[in-house]
Design a protein around this motif. Structure first.
Motif, PDB file in Angstrom:
ATOM      1  N   ILE A 351      -0.619  -2.906   5.984  1.00 24.81           N
ATOM      2  CA  ILE A 351      -1.070  -1.518   6.072  1.00 24.81           C
ATOM      3  C   ILE A 351      -2.281  -1.225   5.203  1.00 24.81           C
ATOM      4  CG2 ILE A 351       1.186  -0.625   6.721  1.00 24.81           C
ATOM      5  CD1 ILE A 351       1.676   0.199   3.881  1.00 24.81           C
ATOM      6  N   GLY A 352      -2.715  -2.217   4.428  1.00 25.84           N
ATOM      7  CA  GLY A 352      -3.912  -2.040   3.636  1.00 25.84           C
ATOM      8  C   GLY A 352      -3.773  -1.050   2.509  1.00 25.84           C
ATOM      9  N   VAL A 353      -2.563  -0.908   1.956  1.00 25.36           N
ATOM     10  CA  VAL A 353      -2.338   0.042   0.865  1.00 25.36           C
ATOM     11  C   VAL A 353      -2.666  -0.625  -0.454  1.00 25.36           C
ATOM     12  CG1 VAL A 353      -0.604   1.357  -0.399  1.00 25.36           C
ATOM     13  CG2 VAL A 353      -0.605   1.375   2.091  1.00 25.36           C
ATOM     14  N   ALA A 354      -3.541   0.001  -1.217  1.00 32.00           N
ATOM     15  CA  ALA A 354      -3.864  -0.493  -2.562  1.00 32.00           C
ATOM     16  C   ALA A 354      -4.053   0.700  -3.488  1.00 32.00           C
ATOM     17  CB  ALA A 354      -5.129  -1.346  -2.524  1.00 32.00           C
ATOM     18  N   PRO A 355      -2.955   1.434  -3.799  1.00 30.45           N
ATOM     19  CA  PRO A 355      -3.070   2.634  -4.616  1.00 30.45           C
ATOM     20  C   PRO A 355      -3.664   2.336  -5.980  1.00 30.45           C
ATOM     21  CG  PRO A 355      -0.772   1.990  -4.338  1.00 30.45           C
ATOM     22  CD  PRO A 355      -1.584   1.107  -3.460  1.00 30.45           C
ATOM     23  N   ALA A 356      -4.495   3.254  -6.485  1.00 27.17           N
ATOM     24  CA  ALA A 356      -5.180   3.004  -7.747  1.00 27.17           C
ATOM     25  C   ALA A 356      -5.084   4.164  -8.737  1.00 27.17           C
ATOM     26  CB  ALA A 356      -6.655   2.705  -7.476  1.00 27.17           C
ATOM     27  N   LEU A 357      -4.293   5.194  -8.411  1.00 23.02           N
ATOM     28  CA  LEU A 357      -4.191   6.329  -9.324  1.00 23.02           C
ATOM     29  C   LEU A 357      -3.258   5.993 -10.484  1.00 23.02           C
ATOM     30  CD1 LEU A 357      -3.860   9.271  -6.792  1.00 23.02           C
ATOM     31  CD2 LEU A 357      -5.867   8.664  -8.147  1.00 23.02           C
TER      32      LEU A 357
END
Length: 368
Positions: A351-357
């Motif tokens: 799904i291409g999720v790469a959260p960075a917060l």
């Protein structure tokens, strides 16, 4: 409570490739990703047929996983280790390819203590010193081996109390916490939401500390998957993890808060009261006694690497939530075999999720 058979004649139900995945959950605020993934078609879009099973509590989840009646479940972060070690059950291979959330618990004290002049940890200690000979305080937890018990003991120790000597911990089902506060059987408890908000809303208690302040960044619930299922239905488990990771992102978005409240309050899902669901999801938390706190990290569904079941998170679970005997049976090499960051990585690639917060830590206390 039904304990799974431990004798030599025990036979676990085998996973069936192609059959609907049986996914269990306990009706708490942090079961939201499972409800969202099912209701919004995230499972179906990944070619999965999933049957949700609402369970009474964690003992039911454990026993049904052991017996093979569930393939996977929303579960406390220590459960995969407890199942593998056979704590209270037949040793059962179990893995966690996803951390569903961080935090979400709180320590709530009884209203009658507030009337005694107790407003925080230090005043609790002072009152305890004066009352030492008259009675012992009683605190409720979901389990003596849960994150709730560790969080409560940690908070009490930081206040200056010895939880092993100066008070008594008892196991109480979360839905009964508020009534036991009101009846005077409990002086406080530590539990997940919405049960703190339920007690506060009824006037039975007030919030003394959230778990996001007691132990910032601690893992809480995971997706627990039977080892056999992870092996025999590898592609389905990756798809399941991807769908729930997508659901975690949905739950983390502030604009979706009211839709989450609506979903979770439905009788066919968690059947939880709307007013008790909103505080944890919004981070604006009524504490009782005309006070409100702003805790943006009260319940974290997705931020930074929060969903990745890393060996660091596994190490935290083993170090803090398992007793010394159990810890000795989990060498470091085993951590990555239980918390499966490799499966998480495959799901994230899909799904291409790469959260960075980052975690916010902008917790403030307001008086209204």
């Amino acid at each position: 409570m039904v304990i799974a058979p431990t004798g030599s004649h025990f036979r676990r139900r085998r996973p069936s490739p192609g059959a609907p995945l049986r996914l269990g959950y306990v009706p708490l605020t942090d079961c939201a990703p499972l409800i969202v993934a099912h209701e919004l078609g995230m499972f179906a879009r990944r070619g999965l047929s999933v049957s949700l099973s609402r369970e009474l509590g964690w003992a039911s989840v454990r026993d049904k996983l052991v017996q093979g009646e569930l393939d996977a479940a929303h579960a406390p972060c220590a459960m995969p280790f407890a199942l593998r070690l056979g704590v209270g059950c037949v040793p059962t291979e179990c893995v966690a390819p996803l951390v569903l959330n961080l935090h979400g618990n709180a320590v709530t004290l009884a209203t009658h203590l507030r009337k005694e002049g107790i407003t925080d940890g230090p005043t609790l200690v002072e009152w305890m010193r004066r009352q030492r000979r008259s009675r012992q305080l009683v605190f409720g937890v979901v389990s003596l081996h849960s994150s709730h018990a560790w969080l409560l003991r940690t908070w009490l120790q930081r206040c200056g109390l010895d939880p092993l000597q100066e008070l008594r911990l008892v196991v109480v089902p979360p839905p009964q916490m508020s009534a036991n506060l009101r009846a005077g059987h409990l002086d406080g408890f530590c539990a997940g939401e919405p049960w703190n908000s339920v007690a506060i809303g009824r006037g039975d208690g007030w919030c003394a500390a959230p778990s996001c302040e007691i132990s910032p960044g601690h893992p809480e619930k995971v997706l627990a998957v039977l080892g056999e299922v992870a092996e025999l239905r590898h592609n389905d488990v990756v798809a399941l993890t991807a769908a729930l990771l997508e659901a975690c992102a949905y739950c983390a978005c502030p604009k979706n808060q009211e839709s989450l409240v609506t979903l979770l309050s439905r009788r066919d899902y968690a059947a939880l009261p709307s007013g008790s669901l909103r505080p944890a999801l919004s981070g604006t938390f009524p504490l009782g006694a005309n006070r409100t706190a702003h805790w943006p990290d009260f319940l974290v569904f997705q931020r930074s690497d929060s969903n990745d079941p890393t060996t660091d998170k596994a190490g935290w679970v083993v170090q803090h939530l398992l007793d010394s005997t159990a810890r000795a049976k989990v060498p470091p090499v085993q951590l990555g075999r239980v918390f499966r960051s490799d499966l998480f990585g495959l799901a994230r690639e899909r799904i291409g999720v790469a959260p960075a917060l980052p975690l916010l830590h902008e917790n403030t206390l307001l008086t209204v």
